[in-house]
Structure formats: C-alpha cells, structure tokens
Design an enzyme around this catalytic site. Structure first.
Site, mmCIF file in Angstrom:
data_model
loop_
_atom_site.group_PDB
_atom_site.id
_atom_site.type_symbol
_atom_site.label_atom_id
_atom_site.label_comp_id
_atom_site.label_asym_id
_atom_site.label_seq_id
_atom_site.Cartn_x
_atom_site.Cartn_y
_atom_site.Cartn_z
ATOM 1 C CG ASP A 170 16.125 37.123 -13.832
ATOM 2 O OD1 ASP A 170 16.022 36.837 -15.036
ATOM 3 O OD2 ASP A 170 15.179 37.565 -13.146
ATOM 4 N NE ARG A 187 -3.802 -9.579 -3.616
ATOM 5 C CZ ARG A 187 -4.641 -8.719 -3.075
ATOM 6 N NH1 ARG A 187 -4.673 -7.457 -3.507
ATOM 7 N NH2 ARG A 187 -5.441 -9.066 -2.081
ATOM 8 C CB CYS A 226 -0.889 0.039 1.248
ATOM 9 S SG CYS A 226 -1.959 -1.390 1.477
#
Length: 491
Positions: free
Chosen positions: A441, A63, A34
């Site tokens: 910048d 799974r 999970c």
C-alpha cells in the site's frame, strides 16, 4: 483465562475493567455473577468461581448482578482474533444464526456435526450453542424492555423467544426480576428524554482506550452517498438485515458509543447490534494490541500519541468486497462516486425521516445480472466486478463473519483482477483478520519510509513479523501519519 484462578482473583480484587467479558465471577454465597470490575466489595476468594461466558454462569444457576450488569460487557476479544471453529461459531451465534437456522444450521455452516460443535463450545465456554443463544436473547429482551415502550408480548417474539411464558421464565431466571420490574427499574433511572417512536437508543461498551479519529474518520471519508453519511457528530448508515432493514446512528462518547437504531422489524435488534460492534471493532483488546506494537521502538511513538486505534470494518462483507473493487487504483472521492452510482441504479430505496440516507447497498443477487456496459469502469475492472458478484450470488464464494480467512484469501486471489492489496484489504476490513497486512500500500510504504522502517514490501513484511498477530492494527497507526481525511473526525 478463567482457569487461571490466581490471575482472575487479582483482576477482581483490582476491579480491572480490561477483563470484562473475558471471564465472569460467580459468587457462591449470593448466587450472582459479576463482571471483574464490579464496583461492589470483592467476595472472599473461597467464594469465587470463574466462568468463560455469561451463558456458563446462567447454566450453573447464577443470576446477573443488578449493580454491574455483566450481560452488558464487551464481548471476548478472542472471537475476533481467532479463526478456529469455536471462534467462528461464536461470531455466527452473535449474528443470530442459531435463532434463525437452529444448531443444525450453525453446524452446517461450519462443516461439522451438531455433536462436534456442541462438544467444542461446551469444553471452551461452559455452555452449548442453545445456551449461548439463550443468553443473547435475554440481553436483547432486556434492551427492548428498558429502552422501548413495546408491549411485552411483542418483545418476547422480537427477542427470539418461542413463547411469552419462556420469555417471562428466562428473564426472571437470568435477572431475578420480572419483565415488568425491569421496566419499572429503568423508569426510575436518570431521565433520558421522551423516546422517539420506532427508535431504540442504547450504549455500546468498549475496552478503553479507544481512538475515534481513524475509526469514524475512515467511515465518514469513504461514505457511499445514499448509504452512509456523517451528520450532527454521528456516523449514520442503512443496514440490510435478515427480517427487514434499519438505519443506525453511531456517536463516539468518552466511555461508550451512543447507538440509535431504527428497525422495520424488532427481531433484527440482536443482529444489528452485533454488526455495529463488529464494524467498530468494539470487542478488541487495545492494551494487548498496543503492548505488542509498542515493543517496536519505531512504532512506539505512534502508539503513545493516540493509543487504542481500531480497525474500521464493515457491516456486510460482500458489500465491502464490491466497494474494494470499485476503489482499485482510484482516489477515495472517485471510489465514492462509482459506489454512489451503483447504489442509485440498483439499491433498494428507503425512507430516512432524520437524515439524507436513501438506499440500501445492492446485494450480489441484484448486481449479478447488470449490464457491464452500464459501468463507467475500465473493461478489466468490469470483468473483476462481475466475476466477484456472480461468485457471491451463486454461493461459490462466501464472505462472512465465519469465513475461513485463508480459504477466502485463496478464492479471492483466484479471481481476475484480485491482487494482494485487494485481497488483504478485504481480509482486514470485511473478514476481520487482525493480522491482515498491506506492505504494498502506498500510504503504508510512505509512512514506513518516514519512520525509518523498510519501505519495500518484502523487507517490510519481514520486519512486521514482530507485530504479529496484530499487523492490521499496525497499518492503522502507519496510515495515521498521513493528513488524509480518513485519519480525523469530520468537523
């Protein structure tokens, strides 16, 4: 993270979604794995086992949980914040390199032997490159099964499986359902309206919070005509992909990004999703980023005002490097005009039944031989552009998701016309370095001065040392103090 049992247990017991994708919980009594935020009742601590990847869980025989669907979680933020071999390998696997070139191709790109790469991935992720690619193929197959009417045989090969039998066995093993049962379960879910032929609709998850204003505002404001557009609340663009091309529409939603993909070849699905997630920086950990930046009292108000800013990136590093050169010392509008002319003259035409997209952005090979006199640019910038595209076309310069950031910086700085600003903006938006910084910048300096931060590049760089390794995100917060269209969603 997965080796810190106490911390993992706390995350599972509190259902903390921030750790989804960072680690996975395998439940020994049920044989499922999970996400930490699974809504089910947390298992007893003695029955929990923690893994660093879904592939590791699958390799150990677990799974996927049918309730929380751990295979759909955001990716680990570590792969975007690191530049070591494992992180670069993960970015390449997510981009489908193992499926296209095999493990030898992956190793060759990284400059290692296959044995070295397999050993490093197994040590850190609990699974080798083939298992990691297999887990990704399983998720691609699930998306196609659940969201398209494609026949199962086509899905098997589109997802990268070598045979229908391998496809069936993998889906059954990973999800404990046959492909037919997966499709039947999806059909029983909430009605989503009739599917559009040839279009795949899906949700792209992210870690909250996410501020869409600068992310989508930047992409829309700098959109190249014919390649990108903002239409009906969605950012749309064309994609050049390994097997064909595609068009994607991305719409910001409160808890996900709605994604509509139209592909000429379904084998490109995994790569297209990976590149869209990369472009939107969806695997970032905004809490970790904002906590670091919030520690600076002058940045804290900006972070608190709109937390969760991401770095708007690109789907193609070479494309962005070309656009960065075209945008040197000109306005956003002028940069779009230059790029639009280049696309119209050299891009590959495509059809767009749902909008106004017309071309794929031309690759370096298409631009390497262009006539410099055809470019409406200053002579020095023509030289910069042609040197760049020729280096990219002949392979002397490589810009990709797996690039070594410092090596790429050195190569770019060696090119004529490439200074610190152009190099750092490419490192930030094309290569994904979260610590790229633009102290020179104009917008950054103006914002710094208004906030009371040092405004000279040297002094600002020294002050920004405390923001590391997230200085690229600090730039987003500084830019956001301006009223420029890049900082707001289009109306």
């Amino acid at each position: 993270m997965h080796t810190d049992t106490e911390r993992c247990v706390r995350a599972v017991q509190s259902k903390d979604a921030r750790f989804d994708g960072v680690f996975f919980t395998a439940v020994l009594t049920t044989g499922i794995y999970c996400r930490p935020s699974c809504p089910g009742v947390p298992p007893k601590v003695k029955n929990m086992e923690f893994h660093p990847s879904a592939a590791s869980c699958q390799r150990a025989g677990f799974r996927a949980c049918k309730r929380c669907r751990p295979d759909t979680t955001p990716g680990s933020p570590a792969w975007n914040a690191r530049a070591d071999a494992v992180a670069r390998a993960m970015r390449l696997i997510q981009d489908g390199v193992v499926d296209r070139e095999g493990v030898p191709g992956l190793a060759a790109r990284l400059g290692y032997s296959t044995r070295q790469i397999e050993r490093q991935l197994l040590a850190e992720l609990g699974a080798g490159p083939l298992a990691l690619a297999r887990a990704q193929r399983a998720q691609t197959a699930r998306l196609l099964v659940e969201t398209t009417p494609m026949p199962m045989a086509r899905i098997a090969f589109a997802a990268g499986f070598s045979s229908i039998r391998t496809f069936n066995d993998t889906v059954r093993e990973v999800f404990a359902l046959t492909p037919g049962e997966l499709r039947a379960r999806a059909a029983r879910g909430p009605a989503a309206g009739p599917p559009t032929p040839g279009v795949i609709s899906l949700r792209l998850p992210f870690r909250a919070p996410l501020a869409p204003s600068n992310l989508f505002g930047h992409l829309a404001a700098t959109a190249v005509p014919g390649v990108e557009e903002w239409r009906d609340g969605a950012y749309r663009r064309t994609l050049s992909l390994p097997y064909g091309h595609g068009i994607v529409a991305l719409t910001p939603k409160p808890d996900h990004i709605a994604c509509r993909l139209s592909l000429t070849d379904p084998r490109d699905l995994t790569v297209a999703i990976s590149r869209c997630r990369w472009m939107l920086d969806l695997d970032a950990d905004p809490v970790a980023v904002d906590d670091r930046l919030r520690a600076d009292p002058l940045l804290a108000p900006l972070v608190d005002k709109e937390p969760g800013r991401r770095v708007p990136r690109t789907v193609d590093a070479a494309e962005f490097a070309v656009r960065a050169v075209l945008g040197q010392q000109v306005s956003t509008a002028a940069a779009r005009t230059h790029a639009g002319r280049l696309v119209a003259a050299h891009g590959t035409p495509i059809d767009d039944p749902e909008g106004g997209l017309t071309h794929l952005f031309p690759g370096p090979e298409a631009l390497a031989g262009l006539d410099p006199e055809s470019l409406a640019l200053p002579r020095s910038r023509r030289t910069t552009l042609l040197t760049l595209v020729r280096g990219l076309a002949d392979g002397e310069l490589r810009l990709d998701v797996d690039s070594d950031w410092e090596k790429a910086r050195a190569q770019l700085m060696a090119l004529p016309g490439f200074g610190p600003w152009t190099t750092e903006v490419v490192a930030m938006r094309a290569l994904g370095d979260p610590d790229a910084f633009l102290p020179g910048d104009l917008g950054v300096r103006r914002a710094a001065q208004n906030l009371g931060l040092p405004s000279t590049p040297a002094a600002l760089t020294a002050r920004a040392a405390q923001w590391r390794p997230w200085r690229a995100y600090a730039v987003q917060y500084l830019w956001a103090t301006d009223s420029h269209p890049i900082n707001s969603l289009p109306v």
